[in-house]
Design a protein around this motif. Structure first.
Motif, PDB file in Angstrom:
ATOM      1  N   MET A   1       0.828  -1.099   0.118  1.00  0.00           N
ATOM      2  CA  MET A   1       0.054  -0.005  -0.050  1.00  0.00           C
ATOM      3  C   MET A   1       0.879   1.214  -0.002  1.00  0.00           C
ATOM      4  O   MET A   1       0.871   2.026  -0.875  1.00  0.00           O
ATOM      5  CB  MET A   1      -0.942  -0.102   1.296  1.00  0.00           C
ATOM      6  CG  MET A   1      -2.007   0.998   1.255  1.00  0.00           C
ATOM      7  SD  MET A   1      -2.985   0.823  -0.149  1.00  0.00           S
ATOM      8  CE  MET A   1      -3.811   2.282  -0.594  1.00  0.00           C
ATOM      9  N   ARG A   2       1.545   1.307   1.057  1.00  0.00           N
ATOM     10  CA  ARG A   2       2.745   2.547   1.108  1.00  0.00           C
ATOM     11  C   ARG A   2       3.596   2.485  -0.147  1.00  0.00           C
ATOM     12  O   ARG A   2       3.661   3.655  -0.725  1.00  0.00           O
ATOM     13  CB  ARG A   2       3.631   1.790   2.060  1.00  0.00           C
ATOM     14  CG  ARG A   2       4.411   3.244   2.769  1.00  0.00           C
ATOM     15  CD  ARG A   2       4.937   2.708   4.083  1.00  0.00           C
ATOM     16  NE  ARG A   2       5.989   3.525   4.727  1.00  0.00           N
ATOM     17  CZ  ARG A   2       7.250   2.775   4.827  1.00  0.00           C
ATOM     18  NH1 ARG A   2       7.103   1.583   5.201  1.00  0.00           N
ATOM     19  NH2 ARG A   2       8.272   3.532   5.127  1.00  0.00           N
ATOM     20  N   LEU A   3       3.779   1.174  -0.946  1.00  0.00           N
ATOM     21  CA  LEU A   3       4.717   1.572  -2.117  1.00  0.00           C
ATOM     22  C   LEU A   3       3.973   2.054  -3.296  1.00  0.00           C
ATOM     23  O   LEU A   3       4.247   2.885  -3.842  1.00  0.00           O
ATOM     24  CB  LEU A   3       5.223  -0.083  -2.682  1.00  0.00           C
ATOM     25  CG  LEU A   3       6.158  -0.756  -1.727  1.00  0.00           C
ATOM     26  CD1 LEU A   3       6.744  -1.960  -2.360  1.00  0.00           C
ATOM     27  CD2 LEU A   3       7.473   0.472  -1.847  1.00  0.00           C
ATOM     28  N   ALA A   4       2.500   1.441  -3.180  1.00  0.00           N
ATOM     29  CA  ALA A   4       1.464   1.883  -4.393  1.00  0.00           C
ATOM     30  C   ALA A   4       1.339   3.533  -4.387  1.00  0.00           C
ATOM     31  O   ALA A   4       1.548   4.414  -5.211  1.00  0.00           O
ATOM     32  CB  ALA A   4       0.376   1.212  -4.183  1.00  0.00           C
ATOM     33  N   VAL A   5       1.210   4.060  -2.842  1.00  0.00           N
ATOM     34  CA  VAL A   5       1.186   5.437  -2.796  1.00  0.00           C
ATOM     35  C   VAL A   5       2.206   6.261  -3.464  1.00  0.00           C
ATOM     36  O   VAL A   5       2.310   7.269  -4.079  1.00  0.00           O
ATOM     37  CB  VAL A   5       0.868   5.869  -1.379  1.00  0.00           C
ATOM     38  CG1 VAL A   5       1.016   7.452  -1.163  1.00  0.00           C
ATOM     39  CG2 VAL A   5      -0.507   5.204  -1.092  1.00  0.00           C
ATOM     40  N   PHE A   6       3.549   5.680  -2.947  1.00  0.00           N
ATOM     41  CA  PHE A   6       4.609   6.248  -3.212  1.00  0.00           C
ATOM     42  C   PHE A   6       4.883   6.305  -4.906  1.00  0.00           C
ATOM     43  O   PHE A   6       5.270   7.332  -5.405  1.00  0.00           O
ATOM     44  CB  PHE A   6       6.028   5.621  -2.807  1.00  0.00           C
ATOM     45  CG  PHE A   6       7.137   5.971  -2.789  1.00  0.00           C
ATOM     46  CD1 PHE A   6       7.910   7.213  -2.436  1.00  0.00           C
ATOM     47  CD2 PHE A   6       7.930   5.462  -3.996  1.00  0.00           C
ATOM     48  CE1 PHE A   6       8.931   7.545  -2.726  1.00  0.00           C
ATOM     49  CE2 PHE A   6       9.279   5.812  -4.298  1.00  0.00           C
ATOM     50  CZ  PHE A   6       9.833   6.881  -3.670  1.00  0.00           C
ATOM     51  N   PHE A   7       4.651   5.310  -5.684  1.00  0.00           N
ATOM     52  CA  PHE A   7       4.700   5.210  -7.005  1.00  0.00           C
ATOM     53  C   PHE A   7       3.979   6.280  -7.662  1.00  0.00           C
ATOM     54  O   PHE A   7       4.301   7.042  -8.458  1.00  0.00           O
ATOM     55  CB  PHE A   7       4.576   3.943  -7.691  1.00  0.00           C
ATOM     56  CG  PHE A   7       5.786   3.000  -7.343  1.00  0.00           C
ATOM     57  CD1 PHE A   7       7.005   3.355  -7.928  1.00  0.00           C
ATOM     58  CD2 PHE A   7       5.579   1.804  -6.763  1.00  0.00           C
ATOM     59  CE1 PHE A   7       8.309   2.860  -7.636  1.00  0.00           C
ATOM     60  CE2 PHE A   7       6.644   1.090  -6.424  1.00  0.00           C
ATOM     61  CZ  PHE A   7       8.039   1.381  -6.905  1.00  0.00           C
ATOM     62  N   SER A   8       2.575   6.434  -7.070  1.00  0.00           N
ATOM     63  CA  SER A   8       1.771   7.456  -7.649  1.00  0.00           C
ATOM     64  C   SER A   8       2.140   8.787  -7.558  1.00  0.00           C
ATOM     65  O   SER A   8       1.770   9.585  -8.194  1.00  0.00           O
ATOM     66  CB  SER A   8       0.262   7.003  -7.240  1.00  0.00           C
ATOM     67  OG  SER A   8       0.032   7.304  -5.850  1.00  0.00           O
ATOM     68  N   VAL A   9       2.714   9.021  -6.304  1.00  0.00           N
ATOM     69  CA  VAL A   9       2.979  10.403  -5.941  1.00  0.00           C
ATOM     70  C   VAL A   9       4.145  10.842  -7.094  1.00  0.00           C
ATOM     71  O   VAL A   9       4.050  11.960  -7.619  1.00  0.00           O
ATOM     72  CB  VAL A   9       3.494  10.468  -4.563  1.00  0.00           C
ATOM     73  CG1 VAL A   9       4.352  11.853  -4.386  1.00  0.00           C
ATOM     74  CG2 VAL A   9       2.471  10.517  -3.636  1.00  0.00           C
TER      75      VAL A   9
ATOM     76  N   GLN B   1      12.696   0.170   1.626  1.00  0.00           N
ATOM     77  CA  GLN B   1      12.416  -0.764   2.643  1.00  0.00           C
ATOM     78  C   GLN B   1      11.171  -1.189   2.884  1.00  0.00           C
ATOM     79  O   GLN B   1      10.004  -0.233   2.594  1.00  0.00           O
ATOM     80  CB  GLN B   1      12.992  -0.028   4.033  1.00  0.00           C
ATOM     81  CG  GLN B   1      14.405   0.007   4.110  1.00  0.00           C
ATOM     82  CD  GLN B   1      15.026   1.067   4.969  1.00  0.00           C
ATOM     83  OE1 GLN B   1      14.359   2.182   5.152  1.00  0.00           O
ATOM     84  NE2 GLN B   1      16.078   0.287   5.923  1.00  0.00           N
ATOM     85  N   LYS B   2      10.864  -2.361   3.669  1.00  0.00           N
ATOM     86  CA  LYS B   2       9.270  -2.885   3.646  1.00  0.00           C
ATOM     87  C   LYS B   2       8.914  -2.661   5.180  1.00  0.00           C
ATOM     88  O   LYS B   2       9.926  -2.579   6.023  1.00  0.00           O
ATOM     89  CB  LYS B   2       9.189  -4.206   3.216  1.00  0.00           C
ATOM     90  CG  LYS B   2       9.751  -4.222   1.848  1.00  0.00           C
ATOM     91  CD  LYS B   2       8.968  -3.927   0.570  1.00  0.00           C
ATOM     92  CE  LYS B   2       9.690  -4.167  -0.709  1.00  0.00           C
ATOM     93  NZ  LYS B   2      11.101  -4.297  -1.095  1.00  0.00           N
ATOM     94  N   ALA B   3       7.546  -2.760   5.532  1.00  0.00           N
ATOM     95  CA  ALA B   3       7.229  -3.020   6.821  1.00  0.00           C
ATOM     96  C   ALA B   3       7.689  -4.240   7.345  1.00  0.00           C
ATOM     97  O   ALA B   3       7.947  -5.151   6.516  1.00  0.00           O
ATOM     98  CB  ALA B   3       5.525  -2.960   7.027  1.00  0.00           C
ATOM     99  N   ALA B   4       8.007  -4.534   8.514  1.00  0.00           N
ATOM    100  CA  ALA B   4       8.685  -5.547   9.232  1.00  0.00           C
ATOM    101  C   ALA B   4       7.639  -6.940   8.773  1.00  0.00           C
ATOM    102  O   ALA B   4       8.334  -7.951   8.768  1.00  0.00           O
ATOM    103  CB  ALA B   4       8.818  -5.332  10.773  1.00  0.00           C
TER     104      ALA B   4
ATOM    105  N   ASP C   1      15.395   4.212   1.843  1.00  0.00           N
ATOM    106  CA  ASP C   1      14.208   4.615   2.670  1.00  0.00           C
ATOM    107  C   ASP C   1      13.101   5.400   1.808  1.00  0.00           C
ATOM    108  O   ASP C   1      13.439   6.361   1.305  1.00  0.00           O
ATOM    109  CB  ASP C   1      14.907   5.444   3.807  1.00  0.00           C
ATOM    110  CG  ASP C   1      13.638   5.954   4.725  1.00  0.00           C
ATOM    111  OD1 ASP C   1      12.591   5.846   4.627  1.00  0.00           O
ATOM    112  OD2 ASP C   1      14.211   6.483   5.636  1.00  0.00           O
ATOM    113  N   PRO C   2      11.964   4.843   1.839  1.00  0.00           N
ATOM    114  CA  PRO C   2      10.883   5.473   1.262  1.00  0.00           C
ATOM    115  C   PRO C   2      10.810   7.107   1.401  1.00  0.00           C
ATOM    116  O   PRO C   2      10.380   7.853   0.525  1.00  0.00           O
ATOM    117  CB  PRO C   2       9.721   4.785   1.411  1.00  0.00           C
ATOM    118  CG  PRO C   2       9.973   3.418   2.114  1.00  0.00           C
ATOM    119  CD  PRO C   2      11.408   3.704   2.524  1.00  0.00           C
ATOM    120  N   ALA C   3      11.120   7.578   2.552  1.00  0.00           N
ATOM    121  CA  ALA C   3      10.844   8.799   2.890  1.00  0.00           C
ATOM    122  C   ALA C   3      11.829   9.645   2.303  1.00  0.00           C
ATOM    123  O   ALA C   3      11.874  10.846   1.877  1.00  0.00           O
ATOM    124  CB  ALA C   3      11.167   9.075   4.527  1.00  0.00           C
ATOM    125  N   THR C   4      13.352   9.222   2.195  1.00  0.00           N
ATOM    126  CA  THR C   4      14.227  10.124   1.610  1.00  0.00           C
ATOM    127  C   THR C   4      14.582   9.890   0.382  1.00  0.00           C
ATOM    128  O   THR C   4      15.186  10.585  -0.761  1.00  0.00           O
ATOM    129  CB  THR C   4      15.774   9.848   2.475  1.00  0.00           C
ATOM    130  OG1 THR C   4      15.870   8.518   2.216  1.00  0.00           O
ATOM    131  CG2 THR C   4      15.690  10.335   3.915  1.00  0.00           C
TER     132      THR C   4
END
Ligand SMILES: *[C@@H]1O[C@H](CO)[C@@H](O)[C@H](O)[C@H]1NC(C)=O
Ligand SMILES: *[C@@H]1O[C@H](CO)[C@@H](O)[C@H](O)[C@H]1NC(C)=O
Ligand SMILES: *[C@@H]1O[C@H](CO)[C@@H](O)[C@H](O)[C@H]1NC(C)=O
Ligand SMILES: *[C@@H]1O[C@H](CO)[C@@H](O)[C@H](O)[C@H]1NC(C)=O
Ligand SMILES: *[C@@H]1O[C@H](CO)[C@@H](O)[C@H](O)[C@H]1NC(C)=O
Ligand SMILES: *[C@@H]1O[C@H](CO)[C@@H](O)[C@H](O)[C@H]1NC(C)=O
Length: 280
Positions: A1-9, A30-33, A101-104
């Motif tokens: 989910m987080r990945l999909a959002v990141f790519f669409s952004v 990096q993925k959720a644990a 890191d998805p954030a950076t």
């Protein structure tokens, strides 16, 4: 989910960070644990981490050494510090991916030094009985008896460093690449003297990467193309390049759409303005 959002952004912003690979980014983030770190990776990818219990290896070199002689291979390297030397002798394609890191990773103002979470380093330098090549943190060369080493080595978003000293102690290589084809994307290469070596019979390509050095820090005899790189002068000495071309060939160092800067970590007392020669 987080990945999909990141790519669409990323897609909707219309902007691209060229150091990030559309092919490998999903694997590298990096993925959720609760998710496998290998989600989104090519089939058969090995995972290296000094801390994650799900890793196949804790050292990158152990993962490289485990590979069969044939077949393309991919290794995902988890965030962390790796105090080791890498030696790649296999001829079949090898891709090394640094975790991000998805954030950076998505910071458009970012650069490889800020973005990369994987630091592979060693600290050897030339002293009596030690040759230049023996000091390299990353060696790509044929195994003995072979004419050519890796045909398609690639590294994405990894810092390769030689931390022998915080000054030019003597030759202290980061890369030593001979009789091999290798390319690097969004990587960092950091040393002081002889940081980068493209030796005989080698073809190398570095894109959107940062190379730190002082003396002769791009040197060699082979063919090296540096595209959109930052050459960061930690001080001046010798030349930025020290290349021995061969007449009748296209051997040389080609540097395109790149910039030379005073390194942000240069000693404040060091003068670099109008002191660093392009070549020697
Ligand atoms: C590497 O580790 C993963 C689990 O993280 C496992 O599924 C895979 O089989 C391992 N690969 C090898 C070659 O042992
Ligand atoms: C290495 O790269 C050069 C230049 O692109 C190419 O001509 C050569 O075929 C490549 N060698 C191998 C073994 O892939
Ligand atoms: C170089 O400087 C860093 C940061 O101050 C320090 O942690 C490191 O120990 C120094 N390295 C050497 C070889 O002195
Ligand atoms: C490479 O650098 C040039 C000049 O700075 C710039 O115009 C171009 O957009 C850059 N290309 C990529 C793919 O980053
Ligand atoms: C990388 O970005 C940081 C933060 O903007 C900056 O301080 C640093 O100078 C940059 N490094 C290089 C080598 O451009
Ligand atoms: C900066 O250079 C000065 C003069 O060479 C030296 O005394 C000092 O230790 C250096 N500082 C660092 C942080 O390396």
């Amino acid at each position: 989910m987080r990945l999909a959002v990141f790519f669409s952004v990323l897609a909707s912003s219309g902007l691209q960070i060229h150091a990030l690979s559309p092919e490998y980014l999903a694997c590298q983030l990096q993925k959720a644990a609760s998710s496998s770190p290998l989600t989104g990776c090519p089939e058969g990818t090995l995972f290296v981490s000094p801390t994650d219990t799900r890793a196949n290896f804790t050292k990158v070199q152990d993962a490289v050494a485990s590979l069969p002689e044939t077949g393309a291979a991919t290794i995902l390297i988890g965030n962390g510090e790796y105090f080791e030397m890498l030696n790649v002798a296999r001829s079949a394609p090898l891709t090394l991916l640094g975790q991000l890191d998805p954030a950076t990773a998505s910071d458009l103002a970012g650069n490889a030094s800020q973005r990369n979470l994987v630091h592979i380093w060693n600290n050897l330098y030339v002293q009596s009985g030690v040759t230049d090549e023996e000091t390299a943190t990353l060696t790509i060369a044929p195994s003995s008896g072979q004419n050519f080493g890796n045909t398609n080595f690639r590294a994405y978003n990894i810092d390769f460093e030689n931390r022998a000293a915080n000054y030019s102690i003597s030759q202290a290589l980061v890369t030593s690449i001979t009789y091999a084809n290798a390319s690097f994307y969004g990587c960092v290469f950091a040393s002081w003297q002889d940081t980068w070596y493209t030796g005989s019979g080698a073809y190398t390509y570095a894109f959107d990467s940062i190379i730190y050095g002082q003396t002769d820090y791009l040197f060699g005899y082979g063919t090296a193309w540096f595209q959109n790189v930052t050459l960061a002068n930690r001080a001046c000495g010798g030349g930025i390049t020290a290349w021995q071309g061969t007449s009748g060939t296209k051997n040389g160092a080609y540097i395109a759409d790149s910039k030379i800067i005073r390194s942000p970590d240069a000693n404040s007392t060091t003068v670099t303005d109008k002191k660093c020669y392009l070549g020697k």
